[in-house]
Write a protein that holds these residues in place. Structure first.
Motif, PDB file in Angstrom:
ATOM      1  N   ARG A  23       0.862  -1.201  -0.140  1.00  0.00           N
ATOM      2  CA  ARG A  23      -0.064  -0.055   0.100  1.00  0.00           C
ATOM      3  C   ARG A  23       0.961   1.221   0.108  1.00  0.00           C
ATOM      4  N   LEU A  24       1.874   1.342   0.687  1.00  0.00           N
ATOM      5  CA  LEU A  24       2.815   2.427   0.956  1.00  0.00           C
ATOM      6  C   LEU A  24       3.518   2.609  -0.548  1.00  0.00           C
ATOM      7  N   ILE A  25       3.797   1.374  -1.142  1.00  0.00           N
ATOM      8  CA  ILE A  25       4.324   1.717  -2.694  1.00  0.00           C
ATOM      9  C   ILE A  25       3.431   2.048  -3.576  1.00  0.00           C
ATOM     10  N   ALA A  26       2.177   1.790  -3.517  1.00  0.00           N
ATOM     11  CA  ALA A  26       1.005   2.117  -4.455  1.00  0.00           C
ATOM     12  C   ALA A  26       1.117   3.761  -4.138  1.00  0.00           C
ATOM     13  N   GLY A  27       0.920   4.534  -3.078  1.00  0.00           N
ATOM     14  CA  GLY A  27       0.995   5.744  -2.601  1.00  0.00           C
ATOM     15  C   GLY A  27       2.070   6.210  -3.322  1.00  0.00           C
ATOM     16  N   ALA A  28       3.246   5.705  -3.000  1.00  0.00           N
ATOM     17  CA  ALA A  28       4.373   6.613  -3.668  1.00  0.00           C
ATOM     18  C   ALA A  28       4.465   6.793  -5.012  1.00  0.00           C
ATOM     19  N   LYS A  29       4.032   5.683  -5.727  1.00  0.00           N
ATOM     20  CA  LYS A  29       3.894   5.584  -7.163  1.00  0.00           C
ATOM     21  C   LYS A  29       2.882   6.595  -7.762  1.00  0.00           C
ATOM     22  N   ASP A  30       1.442   6.512  -6.942  1.00  0.00           N
ATOM     23  CA  ASP A  30       0.570   7.474  -7.362  1.00  0.00           C
ATOM     24  C   ASP A  30       1.082   8.923  -7.144  1.00  0.00           C
ATOM     25  N   ALA A  31       2.001   9.142  -6.251  1.00  0.00           N
ATOM     26  CA  ALA A  31       2.466  10.638  -5.917  1.00  0.00           C
ATOM     27  C   ALA A  31       3.746  10.943  -7.075  1.00  0.00           C
ATOM     28  N   GLY A  32       3.920  10.024  -8.093  1.00  0.00           N
ATOM     29  CA  GLY A  32       4.711  10.177  -9.176  1.00  0.00           C
ATOM     30  C   GLY A  32       6.156   9.608  -8.818  1.00  0.00           C
ATOM     31  N   HIS A  33       6.584   9.049  -7.869  1.00  0.00           N
ATOM     32  CA  HIS A  33       7.963   8.750  -7.419  1.00  0.00           C
ATOM     33  C   HIS A  33       8.164   7.151  -8.439  1.00  0.00           C
ATOM     34  N   GLU A  34       9.388   7.221  -8.589  1.00  0.00           N
ATOM     35  CA  GLU A  34      10.075   5.944  -9.200  1.00  0.00           C
ATOM     36  C   GLU A  34      10.177   5.177  -7.833  1.00  0.00           C
ATOM     37  N   VAL A  35       9.736   4.014  -7.909  1.00  0.00           N
ATOM     38  CA  VAL A  35       9.658   3.082  -6.811  1.00  0.00           C
ATOM     39  C   VAL A  35      10.538   1.831  -7.090  1.00  0.00           C
ATOM     40  N   GLU A  36      11.508   1.524  -6.137  1.00  0.00           N
ATOM     41  CA  GLU A  36      12.235   0.242  -6.316  1.00  0.00           C
ATOM     42  C   GLU A  36      12.048  -0.682  -5.000  1.00  0.00           C
ATOM     43  N   HIS A  37      11.579  -1.996  -4.986  1.00  0.00           N
ATOM     44  CA  HIS A  37      11.178  -2.600  -3.847  1.00  0.00           C
ATOM     45  C   HIS A  37      12.298  -3.729  -3.713  1.00  0.00           C
ATOM     46  N   ILE A  38      12.828  -3.866  -2.616  1.00  0.00           N
ATOM     47  CA  ILE A  38      13.906  -5.099  -2.297  1.00  0.00           C
ATOM     48  C   ILE A  38      13.264  -5.637  -0.901  1.00  0.00           C
ATOM     49  N   SER A  39      12.976  -7.057  -1.235  1.00  0.00           N
ATOM     50  CA  SER A  39      12.499  -7.630   0.160  1.00  0.00           C
ATOM     51  C   SER A  39      13.833  -8.551   0.429  1.00  0.00           C
ATOM     52  N   LEU A  40      13.979  -8.725   1.754  1.00  0.00           N
ATOM     53  CA  LEU A  40      14.998  -9.309   2.289  1.00  0.00           C
ATOM     54  C   LEU A  40      14.937 -11.071   2.377  1.00  0.00           C
ATOM     55  N   LYS A  41      13.538 -11.373   2.009  1.00  0.00           N
ATOM     56  CA  LYS A  41      13.203 -12.822   1.849  1.00  0.00           C
ATOM     57  C   LYS A  41      14.329 -13.457   0.973  1.00  0.00           C
ATOM     58  N   GLY A  42      15.088 -14.506   1.453  1.00  0.00           N
ATOM     59  CA  GLY A  42      15.773 -15.365   0.522  1.00  0.00           C
ATOM     60  C   GLY A  42      17.226 -14.755   0.305  1.00  0.00           C
ATOM     61  N   LYS A  43      17.651 -13.468   0.857  1.00  0.00           N
ATOM     62  CA  LYS A  43      18.802 -12.906   0.660  1.00  0.00           C
ATOM     63  C   LYS A  43      19.783 -13.483   1.509  1.00  0.00           C
TER      64      LYS A  43
END
Length: 180
Positions: A23-43
């Motif tokens: 939901r946070l990412i959706a809000g950031a994208k709707d505000a016009g930001h370029e968003v990259e998401h990294i999950s630590l799962k499996g890292k």
């Protein structure tokens, strides 16, 4: 608008932290930001060994996923860390990652704004204080950066429970939309 890097530190599949991160990412994208998401799962993240060679070379002596994550952190304008709260503190994997960002300290890092989204079973106002303080301590080491805000969503315990928490979903979306 900025280049936002969101780092999810929960290792649980379908975690509440991850649901609210979406939901946070959706809000950031709707505000016009370029968003990259990294999950630590499996890292593969090893503990910092304190050799301090990174202070001379700006490269970590260890070879694992923290190396390329640090490069992403270095080049982002805005950082968002999302974490479950365990024992009134950030997740261990988040702390490990922050420790491994030591090569960035002497570098020409781009990030200026740092944010945190935290999620916990307990819902008292004081619950995220130590986690926020821990991130603030990391941010304090980077004189060009500031901890620009945090959002705490408490009272969420069962896996996937956040999917039914519309108020928290809206808060996470609005938090993402307000990122600078």
């Amino acid at each position: 608008m900025s280049n936002v890097l969101v780092i999810s530190t929960s290792l649980r599949a379908k975690s509440n932290s991850d649901l609210l991160t979406e939901r946070l990412i959706a809000g950031a994208k709707d505000a016009g930001h370029e968003v990259e998401h990294i999950s630590l799962k499996g890292k593969d993240l090893n503990f910092c060994i304190g050799c301090l060679s990174c202070q001379k070379t700006q490269k970590c002596a260890l070879k694992d996923d923290a190396v390329w994550i640090a490069e992403k952190v270095k080049n982002a304008d805005t950082l968002v860390f999302t974490t479950p709260i365990y024992y009134y503190e950030m997740s261990g994997q988040m702390k490990t990652l922050l420790d491994r960002m030591n090569p960035l300290y002497p570098s020409d890092y781009k990030f200026r704004k740092v944010y945190m989204l935290s999620v916990a079973t307990e819902d008292e106002e004081y619950v995220p204080e130590k986690a926020v303080s821990g991130l603030q301590g990391w941010v304090d080491c980077f004189e060009k950066a500031e901890l620009a805000g945090s959002l705490f969503c408490g009272g969420i315990s069962d896996p996937g429970e956040a999917s039914g928490k519309n108020e928290e979903q809206v808060e996470a979306y609005e938090f993402g939309k307000a990122l600078e």
